[in-house]
Design an enzyme around this catalytic site. Structure first.
Site, PDB file in Angstrom:
ATOM      1  CG  HIS A 191      -6.253  -7.295 -57.051  1.00  0.00           C
ATOM      2  ND1 HIS A 191      -7.489  -7.352 -57.578  1.00  0.00           N
ATOM      3  CD2 HIS A 191      -6.302  -7.149 -56.122  1.00  0.00           C
ATOM      4  CE1 HIS A 191      -8.220  -7.021 -56.878  1.00  0.00           C
ATOM      5  NE2 HIS A 191      -7.614  -6.576 -55.621  1.00  0.00           N
ATOM      6  CG  HIS A 205     -11.522 -14.266 -68.694  1.00  0.00           C
ATOM      7  ND1 HIS A 205     -12.497 -13.451 -68.031  1.00  0.00           N
ATOM      8  CD2 HIS A 205     -10.464 -13.478 -68.932  1.00  0.00           C
ATOM      9  CE1 HIS A 205     -12.090 -12.409 -68.003  1.00  0.00           C
ATOM     10  NE2 HIS A 205     -10.978 -12.127 -68.467  1.00  0.00           N
ATOM     11  CG  HIS A 263       3.551  -6.266 -58.578  1.00  0.00           C
ATOM     12  ND1 HIS A 263       3.059  -5.733 -59.687  1.00  0.00           N
ATOM     13  CD2 HIS A 263       3.381  -5.478 -57.308  1.00  0.00           C
ATOM     14  CE1 HIS A 263       2.077  -4.617 -59.183  1.00  0.00           C
ATOM     15  NE2 HIS A 263       2.226  -4.664 -57.923  1.00  0.00           N
ATOM     16  CG  ASN A 311     -10.390  -8.074 -52.929  1.00  0.00           C
ATOM     17  OD1 ASN A 311     -11.305  -8.129 -52.378  1.00  0.00           O
ATOM     18  ND2 ASN A 311     -10.197  -7.183 -54.162  1.00  0.00           N
ATOM     19  CB  VAL A 312     -12.555 -13.250 -50.928  1.00  0.00           C
ATOM     20  CG1 VAL A 312     -12.603 -13.790 -52.316  1.00  0.00           C
ATOM     21  CG2 VAL A 312     -11.214 -13.904 -50.188  1.00  0.00           C
ATOM     22  N   GLY A 322      -8.265   4.718 -41.399  1.00  0.00           N
ATOM     23  CA  GLY A 322      -7.099   4.645 -40.724  1.00  0.00           C
ATOM     24  C   GLY A 322      -6.431   3.402 -40.519  1.00  0.00           C
TER      25      GLY A 322
END
Length: 298
Positions: free
Chosen positions: A104, A143, A94, A106-107, A256
């Site tokens: 953002h 892209h 941010h 993630n892998v 959790g």
């Protein structure tokens, strides 16, 4: 299938990305190692109130459990109830300057096991970008980098994963996308472990190439209270998506996971307004009309 190879890659990727971002920001990232009582743990790397990033988090986790949470088995009901292992690297950035987009990436890899049966693995991940002010060259660059990551593995991957991203990062209650998309995939176990792992690595390896040139182009643009106010308003959409729809957030909380690490993806300053509309002809209106729509950027 070798989980240690994946773990080594993810830790290395986290280190490379943190080093690049810390150098760009000029502020060191905090390092926070944690253990999960049910099994596993992780390393959270975080910057707050940096020169460039108002908040940035780059997390690694490797956790295990006795029964897959509902969010992980929703699309694979035949695996419900199995023991599991999950590892991944995720980040959310941010920036302070409203002309620099939030992003953002993630892998990750999941393994589900059942006594007497071969383990079932799958990979997931992707990257997307959420601009506050519209620049077509930035959207095209992002892209094109996503496409470059996937093209070596087959011509169908980019259009398929782009469409998946457009459909996934969509706020149904608002009937609007979160940003300009990117690529997203889940449940990937194509051809072989090696093929799927290599594709996941390529997505991770292309992140800095996709995002940093945009940061460098926009980070020194002057801005005022109007732009910060709109940024805070649009960040509210980020919060809504993460808390209502995001499978990663739901998985972390259902399994959790460590709450501080899960929710550090939230923007630090956010505003909501009742039935706000952008002024016609303004840059804010252009974001809605020309960028918060599914379109072909390459």
């Amino acid at each position: 299938m070798d989980s240690n190879l994946v773990k080594g890659y993810l830790l290395g990727l986290q280190g490379r990305i943190v080093d690049s971002l810390a150098s760009l920001d000029g502020t060191p990232f905090r390092r926070d190692e944690w253990l999960r009582p049910e099994g596993g743990g992780g390393i959270s790397r975080l910057v707050e109130e940096g020169n460039l990033f108002e908040r940035g988090g780059v997390n690694f986790s490797h956790v295990t459990g006795k029964q897959l949470p509902p969010s992980a088995s929703a699309h694979r009901p035949e695996l419900a109830g199995r023991a599991w292992e999950a590892m991944g690297m995720s980040l959310v950035l941010h920036p302070r300057n409203p002309y620099v987009p939030t992003t953002h990436m993630n892998v990750r890899m999941f393994v589900a096991t059942k006594e007497g049966e071969a383990p079932v693995f799958w990979f997931g991940g992707g990257m997307d970008m959420t601009p506050y002010y519209p620049f077509a060259e930035d959207a095209r660059h992002f892209h094109r980098s996503c496409k470059a990551a996937l093209d070596p593995f087959g011509a169908d991957y980019y259009p398929r994963f782009k469409k998946w991203c457009d459909e996934y990062f969509y706020l149904k209650h608002r009937q609007e996308p979160r940003g300009i998309g990117g690529v997203f995939f889940d449940d990937l176990a194509d051809n072989s472990f090696e093929h799927s792992f290599a594709l996941m690595q390529s997505v991770g390896d292309h992140f800095l190439d996709a995002y940093l040139p945009i940061v460098l182009r926009r980070k020194d643009i002057a801005y005022g209270e109007r732009e910060r106010d709109f940024q805070a308003y649009r960040r509210g959409r980020y919060v809504e998506f993460n808390l209502v729809f995001d499978r990663g957030t739901l998985f972390g909380l259902q399994s959790g996971g460590r709450t501080e690490s899960i929710l550090m993806s939230m923007p630090p300053i956010v505003k909501w307004r009742y039935d706000w509309r952008p002024e016609p002809g303004s840059p804010e209106a252009e974001l809605y009309s020309d960028f918060l729509v599914a379109r072909d950027w390459v």
